[in-house]
Design a protein around this motif. Structure first.
Motif, mmCIF file in Angstrom:
data_model
loop_
_atom_site.group_PDB
_atom_site.id
_atom_site.type_symbol
_atom_site.label_atom_id
_atom_site.label_comp_id
_atom_site.label_asym_id
_atom_site.label_seq_id
_atom_site.Cartn_x
_atom_site.Cartn_y
_atom_site.Cartn_z
ATOM 1 N N LYS A 54 0.843 -1.187 0.000
ATOM 2 C CA LYS A 54 0.000 0.000 0.000
ATOM 3 C C LYS A 54 0.880 1.240 0.000
ATOM 4 O O LYS A 54 1.689 1.423 0.908
ATOM 5 C CB LYS A 54 -0.928 0.002 1.219
ATOM 6 C CG LYS A 54 -2.004 -1.064 1.142
ATOM 7 C CD LYS A 54 -2.904 -0.963 2.352
ATOM 8 C CE LYS A 54 -4.097 -1.894 2.200
ATOM 9 N NZ LYS A 54 -3.700 -3.282 2.099
ATOM 10 N N TYR A 56 2.259 5.126 0.299
ATOM 11 C CA TYR A 56 1.956 6.316 1.067
ATOM 12 C C TYR A 56 1.305 7.348 0.166
ATOM 13 O O TYR A 56 1.449 7.333 -1.051
ATOM 14 C CB TYR A 56 3.233 6.913 1.667
ATOM 15 C CG TYR A 56 3.798 6.140 2.817
ATOM 16 C CD1 TYR A 56 3.009 5.852 3.927
ATOM 17 C CD2 TYR A 56 5.116 5.702 2.812
ATOM 18 C CE1 TYR A 56 3.521 5.145 4.992
ATOM 19 C CE2 TYR A 56 5.633 4.992 3.885
ATOM 20 C CZ TYR A 56 4.835 4.720 4.971
ATOM 21 O OH TYR A 56 5.341 4.020 6.020
ATOM 22 N N GLU A 265 1.617 2.052 11.187
ATOM 23 C CA GLU A 265 0.953 2.565 9.993
ATOM 24 C C GLU A 265 -0.296 1.750 9.687
ATOM 25 O O GLU A 265 -0.373 0.584 9.997
ATOM 26 C CB GLU A 265 1.934 2.508 8.817
ATOM 27 C CG GLU A 265 3.211 3.305 9.079
ATOM 28 C CD GLU A 265 4.391 2.764 8.305
ATOM 29 O OE1 GLU A 265 4.185 1.855 7.469
ATOM 30 O OE2 GLU A 265 5.519 3.224 8.539
ATOM 31 N N GLN A 268 -5.892 4.887 6.436
ATOM 32 C CA GLN A 268 -6.037 5.230 5.026
ATOM 33 C C GLN A 268 -7.208 6.192 4.838
ATOM 34 O O GLN A 268 -8.182 6.147 5.577
ATOM 35 C CB GLN A 268 -6.259 3.984 4.170
ATOM 36 C CG GLN A 268 -5.043 3.071 4.080
ATOM 37 C CD GLN A 268 -5.209 2.030 2.990
ATOM 38 O OE1 GLN A 268 -6.289 1.478 2.794
ATOM 39 N NE2 GLN A 268 -4.145 1.754 2.274
ATOM 40 N N GLN A 270 -9.679 8.000 1.556
ATOM 41 C CA GLN A 270 -10.032 7.883 0.144
ATOM 42 C C GLN A 270 -9.947 9.259 -0.502
ATOM 43 O O GLN A 270 -10.527 10.227 -0.014
ATOM 44 C CB GLN A 270 -11.432 7.312 -0.027
ATOM 45 C CG GLN A 270 -11.766 6.962 -1.482
ATOM 46 C CD GLN A 270 -13.144 6.329 -1.621
ATOM 47 O OE1 GLN A 270 -14.123 6.848 -1.099
ATOM 48 N NE2 GLN A 270 -13.228 5.214 -2.308
ATOM 49 N N TRP A 275 -7.581 4.620 -2.296
ATOM 50 C CA TRP A 275 -7.255 4.551 -0.880
ATOM 51 C C TRP A 275 -5.748 4.699 -0.722
ATOM 52 O O TRP A 275 -4.977 3.980 -1.348
ATOM 53 C CB TRP A 275 -7.714 3.227 -0.277
ATOM 54 C CG TRP A 275 -9.196 3.150 -0.119
ATOM 55 C CD1 TRP A 275 -10.087 2.559 -0.981
ATOM 56 C CD2 TRP A 275 -9.975 3.720 0.939
ATOM 57 N NE1 TRP A 275 -11.367 2.717 -0.521
ATOM 58 C CE2 TRP A 275 -11.332 3.419 0.660
ATOM 59 C CE3 TRP A 275 -9.673 4.426 2.091
ATOM 60 C CZ2 TRP A 275 -12.377 3.815 1.498
ATOM 61 C CZ3 TRP A 275 -10.692 4.828 2.926
ATOM 62 C CH2 TRP A 275 -12.030 4.516 2.622
ATOM 63 N N VAL A 276 -5.364 5.655 0.105
ATOM 64 C CA VAL A 276 -3.937 5.918 0.298
ATOM 65 C C VAL A 276 -3.608 5.923 1.788
ATOM 66 O O VAL A 276 -4.417 6.340 2.623
ATOM 67 C CB VAL A 276 -3.522 7.263 -0.336
ATOM 68 C CG1 VAL A 276 -3.571 7.169 -1.851
ATOM 69 C CG2 VAL A 276 -4.415 8.402 0.140
ATOM 70 N N THR A 277 -2.424 5.435 2.124
ATOM 71 C CA THR A 277 -1.990 5.332 3.505
ATOM 72 C C THR A 277 -1.356 6.641 3.962
ATOM 73 O O THR A 277 -0.529 7.215 3.250
ATOM 74 C CB THR A 277 -0.974 4.183 3.660
ATOM 75 O OG1 THR A 277 -1.568 2.973 3.201
ATOM 76 C CG2 THR A 277 -0.559 4.022 5.112
#
Length: 294
Positions: A54, A56, A265, A268, A270, A275-277
């Motif tokens: 995933k 960043y 970590e 997340q 949207q 979807w980003v961490t």
């Protein structure tokens, strides 16, 4: 054994297993389970894809806005107000730094929450309830009375307003829990009020250019007297993390959420259908625009 008796036995076993789920994932972890129970296994289409790392947010050319609270209180306030309004409108999130809450207040809160979940089950069970109106509620999943599939999360929810009424209901163990959490609750309430004032000013709802200070104070008093809810989330190690989630996709129903991450970590958001961490910034808050503000 007659079929009727067999069905009754199966029902009792099912109830017993359901009872184990209601005790939370910390309890399952403490029992040393090696596989995720079926109750927690998401449909394939909803499972996290851990085979692909995933990324960043910064690796997707997305930089979550960072608001410097110290600058918000200084000569650069007008420019920071514009940045704040932009963050709320286009992202719904921002990271808040230099907010003024001492580092030890934050670390003490994280420590107290962790020690609560390290208490024996019989201590944690004292606060387990499905009553959403309870000023103190320990539970599991997202909505344990409604979720068809449970999430890998335990929580402790504390109503913080008015403190004088709810404090006697808060956990008395660990022995310093109430003292540390009260300090954190008071600090975050003050920070919330100052953020609300800045956001409303950025939206043009409160501004001394168009209104008297008395009118502004009347508007802000509604937030001073409003509810405050604190949620401590616990995510124990999961034996099969590719089958479940700590929390499902959701929006927060309040006005603002001040989220304090630890170094693990996983959060997340949207943005533009992806979807980003979010990479944690030590001692910062991730501020989430809730449904009421949106």
């Amino acid at each position: 054994m007659s079929p009727a008796l067999a069905i009754a036995t199966e029902t009792r076993e099912g109830d017993a297993l359901e009872s184990q789920y209601q005790k939370g994932v910390k309890h399952l972890y403490e029992r040393g389970i090696k596989k995720v129970p079926k109750k927690y296994i998401l449909p394939v289409s909803e499972r996290p894809n851990l085979r692909e790392r995933k990324p960043y947010a910064t690796e997707l050319n997305l930089k979550l806005p960072v608001i410097d609270f110290a600058e918000l209180q200084g000569a650069n306030r007008s420019q920071v107000l514009k940045s704040l309004a932009y963050a709320c409108e286009y992202y719904g999130f921002f990271q808040l730094v230099n907010h003024g809450i001492p580092n030890n207040v934050i670390s003490n809160m994280i420590d107290a929450g962790g020690r609560f979940f390290e208490l024996p089950l019989d201590e944690r069970e004292k606060y387990m309830s499905s009553d959403i109106t309870s000023p103190v509620r320990c539970g599991t999943s997202f909505s344990q009375t409604k979720d068809g599939v449970f999430c890998w999360r335990d929580f402790l929810k504390l109503s913080c307003h008015p403190l004088s009424d709810v404090l006697p209901r808060w956990p008395s163990s660990p022995v310093d829990f109430r003292k540390l959490v009260v300090t954190y609750a008071k600090e975050t309430k003050l920070l919330f009020l100052m953020l609300v004032e800045a956001i409303l000013e950025g939206l043009g709802i409160t501004t001394t250019e168009n209104k008297t200070r008395e009118e502004d104070e009347e508007t802000l008093k509604e937030f001073q007297d409003g509810s405050q809810l604190m949620v401590v989330n616990c995510y124990p190690p999961c034996p099969q993390p590719d089958l479940t989630l700590g929390m499902p996709p959701h929006s927060d129903y309040g006005f603002l959420t001040l989220l304090q991450q630890d170094e693990v970590e996983g959060l997340q958001i949207q943005f533009q259908e992806k979807w980003v961490t979010i990479k944690p910034i030590p001692n910062s808050f991730v501020v989430n625009v809730g449904d009421h503000l949106e």
